[in-house]
Design a protein around this motif. Structure first.
Motif, mmCIF file in Angstrom:
data_model
loop_
_atom_site.group_PDB
_atom_site.id
_atom_site.type_symbol
_atom_site.label_atom_id
_atom_site.label_comp_id
_atom_site.label_asym_id
_atom_site.label_seq_id
_atom_site.Cartn_x
_atom_site.Cartn_y
_atom_site.Cartn_z
ATOM 1 N N ARG A 92 56.287 18.790 7.721
ATOM 2 C CA ARG A 92 56.123 18.124 6.416
ATOM 3 C C ARG A 92 56.333 19.130 5.292
ATOM 4 N NH1 ARG A 92 49.612 17.525 5.162
ATOM 5 N NH2 ARG A 92 48.953 19.293 6.422
ATOM 6 N N ARG A 98 50.955 14.369 7.447
ATOM 7 C CA ARG A 98 51.668 14.481 8.728
ATOM 8 C C ARG A 98 52.139 13.110 9.211
ATOM 9 N NH1 ARG A 98 46.995 17.612 9.229
ATOM 10 N NH2 ARG A 98 47.349 19.863 9.221
ATOM 11 N N ASN A 131 54.538 17.208 14.769
ATOM 12 C CA ASN A 131 53.663 16.249 14.069
ATOM 13 C C ASN A 131 54.285 14.870 13.870
ATOM 14 O OD1 ASN A 131 51.169 17.528 13.551
ATOM 15 N ND2 ASN A 131 52.208 18.894 12.094
ATOM 16 N N LEU A 158 44.624 24.630 16.949
ATOM 17 C CA LEU A 158 44.765 25.339 15.679
ATOM 18 C C LEU A 158 43.600 24.966 14.757
ATOM 19 C CD1 LEU A 158 46.305 27.153 13.717
ATOM 20 C CD2 LEU A 158 47.857 25.251 13.255
ATOM 21 N N ARG A 162 40.873 27.491 13.381
ATOM 22 C CA ARG A 162 40.615 27.580 11.936
ATOM 23 C C ARG A 162 39.128 27.411 11.641
ATOM 24 N NH1 ARG A 162 45.772 23.701 10.397
ATOM 25 N NH2 ARG A 162 47.253 25.389 10.014
ATOM 26 N N HIS A 187 44.828 15.242 14.540
ATOM 27 C CA HIS A 187 45.299 16.442 13.833
ATOM 28 C C HIS A 187 45.846 15.974 12.476
ATOM 29 C CE1 HIS A 187 46.965 20.314 12.964
ATOM 30 N NE2 HIS A 187 48.194 19.841 12.901
ATOM 31 N N GLY A 226 46.257 23.157 6.912
ATOM 32 C CA GLY A 226 47.715 23.084 7.080
ATOM 33 C C GLY A 226 48.401 22.917 5.736
ATOM 34 N N ALA A 227 47.860 22.022 4.904
ATOM 35 C CA ALA A 227 48.439 21.791 3.574
ATOM 36 C C ALA A 227 48.281 23.037 2.706
ATOM 37 C CB ALA A 227 47.757 20.593 2.922
ATOM 38 N N ILE A 230 50.940 25.466 3.573
ATOM 39 C CA ILE A 230 52.235 25.034 3.020
ATOM 40 C C ILE A 230 52.297 25.367 1.528
ATOM 41 C CG2 ILE A 230 53.673 23.007 2.484
ATOM 42 C CD1 ILE A 230 52.637 21.802 5.181
ATOM 43 N N SER A 236 55.309 25.467 6.594
ATOM 44 C CA SER A 236 54.112 25.180 7.378
ATOM 45 C C SER A 236 53.816 26.328 8.339
ATOM 46 C CB SER A 236 54.210 23.830 8.087
ATOM 47 O OG SER A 236 55.190 23.832 9.065
ATOM 48 N N SER A 237 52.575 26.314 8.804
ATOM 49 C CA SER A 237 52.081 27.394 9.674
ATOM 50 C C SER A 237 53.002 27.560 10.869
ATOM 51 C CB SER A 237 50.674 27.059 10.151
ATOM 52 O OG SER A 237 50.711 25.894 10.950
HETATM 53 C C1 LMR Z 1 49.249 22.669 10.502
HETATM 54 O O1 LMR Z 1 48.138 22.179 10.683
HETATM 55 O O2 LMR Z 1 49.390 23.801 10.005
HETATM 56 C C2 LMR Z 1 50.471 21.910 10.912
HETATM 57 O O3 LMR Z 1 50.138 20.646 11.399
HETATM 58 C C3 LMR Z 1 51.501 21.855 9.839
HETATM 59 C C4 LMR Z 1 51.102 20.921 8.734
HETATM 60 O O4 LMR Z 1 51.911 20.070 8.382
HETATM 61 O O5 LMR Z 1 49.992 21.033 8.221
#
Ligand code: LMR
Ligand code: NAD
Length: 323
Positions: A92, A98, A131, A158, A162, A187, A226-227, A230, A236-237
Motif C-alpha cells: 500500500r 491494507r 497484504n 511483525l 513490534r 493484520h 506499518g503506516a 510508510i 513499506s517495511s
Molecule cells: C506492515 O505492517 O509494515 C506491512 O503490512 C506494510 C503495511 O502496509 O503496513
C-alpha cells in the motif's frame, strides 16, 4: 547434513525478498544442518530483477545454499516445495489501508494455492506475507483442498515483534525477557495487541504500565506501525517484515514453547467462528501450531476480538468469488 529443503519465495525481485532470501539461505529457518534450495517466483516483467537477486545470492558463496531457480511458472516454482513465503503482492501507499489492496492482490493467491495443491511436497508450509495477508491466505488455502488448511498461515509476527519492542523500550527491558504476549485478529489497524497475560522476567506487564498508556498509546502505535513506517520511510517495511517471516517459519518448523502470534485457521477456540485466518496465541510443537486455549477473556478484550472477527468476515465476503 540433512537433505535439502526447497523454499519458495514469491515476489523475489521485491524489497522484502531482498532481505528474506539471505536469511533463509543462511539456515535461519531450517537450521545449520539443512541445505536450502531456493525457488524464486516472479511475474514475467520482473524476472530480470529476480535473476539479478539470484546472481547476488550465488556471489555470496553461502555454504547451505544448494540450488536456485528463477521462474514465472508457479507450477515449476512450487514443485516439491517444503516451505513457501508468499510475499509477491503490491504494497500500500500513504493513506491507503491494507484492505484496499484486496481487489488487486487477492487474485494472485488462488493460482498460487492451486499450484501448491498440485505440486508441493506433503510437508508444505505456507506463510502469506502479501497484504491483506489474512484474507490472501484464506484465498490460497481455498484453492488447495488437498493441503490441510492448517498449513496456510498469515503473518502476525511483525505485529507481535513490534508490540514487544514498544514494551521493551517503555520498560527498559530486553526483548527476550517478554513472554505470553498475543496480537489477536487481523493484520490491520483493528488488530488487538494484548498484554493481559504478558510477563517480563516473571513480572506481570500489566502491573508495570498504566492503562491509559496501554489503551491510548501502545495499542494504536503497534496497530498503526506499518503506516508510520510508510510515512517516515516512504516505503513499506521490508527488513523487519523479512525478519518476522523468518521468526514465524523457524518456530513453525523447529517448534517453540514460547508464545508467538500466528494467524492460523480459526477452530472455534475463544468463540471465534471457523472460516477465517486469525491472529491467536500459539506455540509450535512437532511442526504444527497449537492454539493456547483456556485463557480468560474480559468483556473489553472480547469487544476488540469481535471487531477483528467482523472485519475478517467482511473481507472474506468481499472475495467470496475467489473462494
Ligand atoms: C506492515 O505492517 O509494515 C506491512 O503490512 C506494510 C503495511 O502496509 O503496513
Ligand atoms: P515490492 O513491491 O517491493 O515487491 C513485490 C514483488 O512482488 C514485486 O517484485 C512484484 O513484481 C512481485 N509480484 C507481484 N505479483 C506477483 C505474482 N503474482 N507472483 C510473484 N511475484 C509477484 O513489495 P514488498 O515491499 O516486498 O511487499 C510485498 C507485500 O508484502 C506487500 O503486499 C506488502 O504490503 C506486504 N507486507 C506485509 C507485511 C506483513 O506483516 N504481513 C509486512 C510488510 C509488507
Amino acid at each position: 547434513m540433512n537433505s535439502p529443503k526447497k523454499v519458495v519465495v514469491t515476489g523475489a525481485a521485491g524489497q522484502i525478498a531482498y532481505s528474506l532470501l539471505w536469511r533463509i539461505a543462511n539456515g535461519e529457518v531450517f537450521g545449520p544442518e539443512t541445505p536450502v534450495s531456493l525457488s524464486l517466483l516472479e511475474i514475467p516483467v520482473a524476472l530480470g530483477g529476480a535473476e539479478g537477486v539470484a546472481m547476488e545470492l550465488q556471489d555470496s558463496a553461502l555454504p547451505l545454499l544448494s540450488n536456485i531457480i528463477v521462474t514465472a511458472d508457479a507450477n515449476e516454482a512450487f514443485n516439491g516445495a517444503n516451505a513457501a513465503f508468499l510475499v509477491g503482492a503490491k504494497p500500500r501507499g500513504k493513506g491507503e489501508e491494507r484492505a484496499d489492496l484486496l481487489a488487486n492482490n487477492g487474485k494472485i493467491f488462488g493460482p498460487q494455492g492451486k499450484a501448491i495443491n498440485d505440486h508441493a511436497a506433503d510437508d508444505i508450509r505456507v506463510l502469506v506475507v502479501g497484504n491483506p495477508a489474512n484474507t490472501n491466505a484464506l484465498i490460497a488455502s481455498a484453492a488447495a483442498p488437498d493441503v490441510p488448511a492448517s498449513r496456510f498461515n498469515a503473518m502476525m509476527r511483525l505485529d507481535h515483534n513490534r508490540a514487544i519492542s514498544q514494551l521493551a523500550s517503555k520498560l527498559g527491558r530486553g526483548a527476550a525477557e517478554f513472554e505470553n504476549l498475543v496480537v489477536w485478529g487481523n493484520h490491520s489497524a483493528t488488530q488487538f495487541p494484548d498484554i493481559s497475560y504478558a510477563t517480563v522476567g516473571g513480572e506481570k506487564v500489566s502491573d508495570l504500565v498504566d492503562q491509559e498508556w496501554y489503551r491510548n498509546e501502545f495499542i494504536p502505535r503497534v496497530a498503526n506501525r506499518g503506516a508510520e513506517i510508510i510515512e517516515v520511510r516512504g516505503k513499506s517495511s521490508a527488513a523487519s517484515a523479512a525478519s518476522s517471516a523468518v521468526d514465524h517459519m523457524r518456530d513453525w518448523v523447529q517448534g517453540t514453547e514460547k508464545w508467538a502470534s500466528a494467524a492460523v485457521p480459526s477452530t472455534g477456540a475463544y468463540g471465534i467462528p471457523e472460516g477465517i485466518i486469525v491472529g491467536l496465541p500459539t506455540i509450535a510443537r512437532n511442526g504444527e501450531w497449537e492454539i493456547v486455549e483456556g485463557l480468560e477473556i474480559s468483556d473489553w478484550q472480547r469487544e476488540r476480538i469481535n471487531a477483528n472477527v467482523a472485519e475478517l468476515q467482511a473481507e472474506r465476503e468481499a472475495v467470496s468469488h475467489l473462494l
